[in-house]
Design an enzyme around this catalytic site. Sequence first.
Site, PDB file in Angstrom:
ATOM      1  N   LYS A   1       0.831  -1.209   0.000  1.00  0.00           N
ATOM      2  CA  LYS A   1       0.000   0.000   0.000  1.00  0.00           C
ATOM      3  C   LYS A   1       0.865   1.258   0.000  1.00  0.00           C
ATOM      4  O   LYS A   1       0.667   2.164  -0.792  1.00  0.00           O
ATOM      5  CB  LYS A   1      -0.929   0.029   1.223  1.00  0.00           C
ATOM      6  CG  LYS A   1      -1.855  -1.169   1.322  1.00  0.00           C
ATOM      7  CD  LYS A   1      -2.875  -1.014   2.454  1.00  0.00           C
ATOM      8  CE  LYS A   1      -2.257  -0.893   3.825  1.00  0.00           C
ATOM      9  NZ  LYS A   1      -1.551  -2.099   4.293  1.00  0.00           N
TER      10      LYS A   1
ATOM     11  N   ARG B   1      -9.542   0.174   9.424  1.00  0.00           N
ATOM     12  CA  ARG B   1      -8.968  -1.142   9.697  1.00  0.00           C
ATOM     13  C   ARG B   1      -9.894  -2.003  10.528  1.00  0.00           C
ATOM     14  O   ARG B   1      -9.563  -3.146  10.825  1.00  0.00           O
ATOM     15  CB  ARG B   1      -7.669  -0.958  10.463  1.00  0.00           C
ATOM     16  CG  ARG B   1      -6.453  -1.111   9.510  1.00  0.00           C
ATOM     17  CD  ARG B   1      -5.310  -1.123  10.309  1.00  0.00           C
ATOM     18  NE  ARG B   1      -4.005  -1.447  10.192  1.00  0.00           N
ATOM     19  CZ  ARG B   1      -3.023  -0.735   9.670  1.00  0.00           C
ATOM     20  NH1 ARG B   1      -3.258   0.351   8.991  1.00  0.00           N
ATOM     21  NH2 ARG B   1      -1.794  -1.126   9.788  1.00  0.00           N
TER      22      ARG B   1
ATOM     23  N   ARG C   1      12.333  -4.592   4.482  1.00  0.00           N
ATOM     24  CA  ARG C   1      11.823  -3.295   4.052  1.00  0.00           C
ATOM     25  C   ARG C   1      12.612  -2.125   4.649  1.00  0.00           C
ATOM     26  O   ARG C   1      12.952  -2.117   5.834  1.00  0.00           O
ATOM     27  CB  ARG C   1      10.362  -3.220   4.498  1.00  0.00           C
ATOM     28  CG  ARG C   1       9.641  -1.996   4.061  1.00  0.00           C
ATOM     29  CD  ARG C   1       8.169  -2.231   4.141  1.00  0.00           C
ATOM     30  NE  ARG C   1       7.648  -2.036   5.481  1.00  0.00           N
ATOM     31  CZ  ARG C   1       6.373  -1.763   5.729  1.00  0.00           C
ATOM     32  NH1 ARG C   1       5.506  -1.678   4.735  1.00  0.00           N
ATOM     33  NH2 ARG C   1       5.957  -1.598   6.974  1.00  0.00           N
TER      34      ARG C   1
ATOM     35  N   ARG D   1      11.501  -0.049  10.096  1.00  0.00           N
ATOM     36  CA  ARG D   1      10.507   0.179  11.136  1.00  0.00           C
ATOM     37  C   ARG D   1      10.683  -0.821  12.268  1.00  0.00           C
ATOM     38  O   ARG D   1      10.859  -2.011  12.024  1.00  0.00           O
ATOM     39  CB  ARG D   1       9.092   0.039  10.548  1.00  0.00           C
ATOM     40  CG  ARG D   1       8.608   1.305   9.911  1.00  0.00           C
ATOM     41  CD  ARG D   1       7.302   1.150   9.213  1.00  0.00           C
ATOM     42  NE  ARG D   1       6.266   0.453   9.973  1.00  0.00           N
ATOM     43  CZ  ARG D   1       5.009   0.354   9.574  1.00  0.00           C
ATOM     44  NH1 ARG D   1       4.632   0.912   8.429  1.00  0.00           N
ATOM     45  NH2 ARG D   1       4.125  -0.297  10.291  1.00  0.00           N
TER      46      ARG D   1
ATOM     47  N   ARG E   1       0.781  -8.441  13.693  1.00  0.00           N
ATOM     48  CA  ARG E   1       0.075  -7.506  12.794  1.00  0.00           C
ATOM     49  C   ARG E   1      -0.749  -8.261  11.752  1.00  0.00           C
ATOM     50  O   ARG E   1      -1.862  -7.862  11.416  1.00  0.00           O
ATOM     51  CB  ARG E   1       1.096  -6.573  12.109  1.00  0.00           C
ATOM     52  CG  ARG E   1       1.664  -5.533  13.078  1.00  0.00           C
ATOM     53  CD  ARG E   1       2.938  -4.896  12.554  1.00  0.00           C
ATOM     54  NE  ARG E   1       2.760  -4.131  11.344  1.00  0.00           N
ATOM     55  CZ  ARG E   1       3.733  -3.891  10.458  1.00  0.00           C
ATOM     56  NH1 ARG E   1       4.950  -4.369  10.656  1.00  0.00           N
ATOM     57  NH2 ARG E   1       3.485  -3.163   9.400  1.00  0.00           N
TER      58      ARG E   1
HETATM   59  P1  AMP Z   1       0.863   0.919   9.234  1.00  0.00           P
HETATM   60  O1  AMP Z   1       1.952   1.903   8.970  1.00  0.00           O
HETATM   61  O2  AMP Z   1      -0.377   1.177   8.436  1.00  0.00           O
HETATM   62  O3  AMP Z   1       1.332  -0.514   9.136  1.00  0.00           O
HETATM   63  O4  AMP Z   1       0.438   1.130  10.767  1.00  0.00           O
HETATM   64  C1  AMP Z   1       1.365   0.962  11.815  1.00  0.00           C
HETATM   65  C2  AMP Z   1       0.612   0.771  13.126  1.00  0.00           C
HETATM   66  O5  AMP Z   1      -0.188   1.931  13.408  1.00  0.00           O
HETATM   67  C3  AMP Z   1      -0.373  -0.394  13.136  1.00  0.00           C
HETATM   68  O6  AMP Z   1       0.259  -1.641  13.437  1.00  0.00           O
HETATM   69  C4  AMP Z   1      -1.337   0.056  14.237  1.00  0.00           C
HETATM   70  O7  AMP Z   1      -0.775  -0.141  15.518  1.00  0.00           O
HETATM   71  C5  AMP Z   1      -1.434   1.559  13.988  1.00  0.00           C
HETATM   72  N1  AMP Z   1      -2.527   1.903  13.041  1.00  0.00           N
HETATM   73  C6  AMP Z   1      -2.391   2.405  11.784  1.00  0.00           C
HETATM   74  N2  AMP Z   1      -3.591   2.607  11.223  1.00  0.00           N
HETATM   75  C7  AMP Z   1      -4.515   2.206  12.126  1.00  0.00           C
HETATM   76  C8  AMP Z   1      -5.938   2.137  12.134  1.00  0.00           C
HETATM   77  N3  AMP Z   1      -6.670   2.528  11.064  1.00  0.00           N
HETATM   78  N4  AMP Z   1      -6.540   1.671  13.254  1.00  0.00           N
HETATM   79  C9  AMP Z   1      -5.835   1.293  14.334  1.00  0.00           C
HETATM   80  N5  AMP Z   1      -4.499   1.307  14.393  1.00  0.00           N
HETATM   81  C10 AMP Z   1      -3.831   1.764  13.301  1.00  0.00           C
END
Ligand code: AMP
Length: 229
Positions: free
Chosen positions: A20, A95, A134, A167, A178
Site C-alpha cells: 500500500k 482497519r 523493508r 521500522r 500484525r
Molecule cells: P501501518 O503503517 O499502516 O502498518 O500502521 C502501523 C501501526 O499503526 C499499526 O500496526 C497500528 O498499531 C497503527 N494503526 C495504523 N492505522 C490504524 C488504524 N486505522 N486503526 C488502528 N491502528 C492503526
Amino acid sequence: MVLHAHHDVVLLLGAPGAGKGTQAGYIARALGVPEVSSGNLLREHRKRGTELGRLAEGYMDRGDLVPDELVVDMIAARLDGADAANGVLLDGFPRTVAQANALDRRLGANGGAVRAAVYLDVPMRALVERLSGRWICQSCHASFHEIFSPPTAPGACDECQGTLYQRPDDTRDVVETRIAVYMRDTLPVIEHYRHLGVLQRVDGNRGMDTVRGDLCRAVGLSVPMLTAA
Ligand code: AMP
C-alpha cells in the site's frame, strides 16, 4: 467518534506488507488528492510527542490496533484540512468495521462516499518476507526492499535522498501479530465494502509496475497517462 469531512474518498486496503505504502503516493498524485496514511500520521504524532502519540505507542510497538476512537478522530481532523477539499486517498484506514461505519456515516451525511475500495491482495506467505527486508524513507515515506527493490545508493532514498530506516514493528514477532490482527479485524472491512459494491481486487503479488497499472484502472485512471507521469 465523528468524522467531519464531507468529500469523496478512495481507500487502499490490504495486509501489512501488501504494498500500500509503495503505491499510495503515486496513485494519490495521479488522482490529484493527498495521501492520508493513518500509520504515518500516528508515527508523526509519536515523533512530536503528542498525547495521541503517547497513547498509541504501546499498541503500535506490539502490533495491535490503536483504539478506534483515537484513530477516527485523528483521521477526521486530517480530512478537515484545506488540502482535502477534493477528497483523499486513505491508506491503512479503516482497519475495523467500526472505523468503516464511522467513515461511511460521516461521508454519507454530507453527500460524499467511499468511491472505490481497492484491495491489494497478497498471499500471507509473501508478507513476512516483504516486511523483514523493508527500508523506508524518513522524509517522503518511499519504500524499498533490500532484495526486491533496493535503493540505488544504500541507505538513501531514490526519490528525495532522505535517510532510509527499518521500522521497529517490522520484526518477525510483531509482523506475525500484525498479520493476525489484520485477519481478525480488517478482512471483515474488505467484506463490508464488497457488500457496498465498491470493492476492486488487485493481485498485489506481481511486479510493481504491473500492480500500479491495475491500481490505476481500478480507480478510473488511464494507464498510459500515468506511466508517462
Ligand atoms: P501501518 O503503517 O499502516 O502498518 O500502521 C502501523 C501501526 O499503526 C499499526 O500496526 C497500528 O498499531 C497503527 N494503526 C495504523 N492505522 C490504524 C488504524 N486505522 N486503526 C488502528 N491502528 C492503526
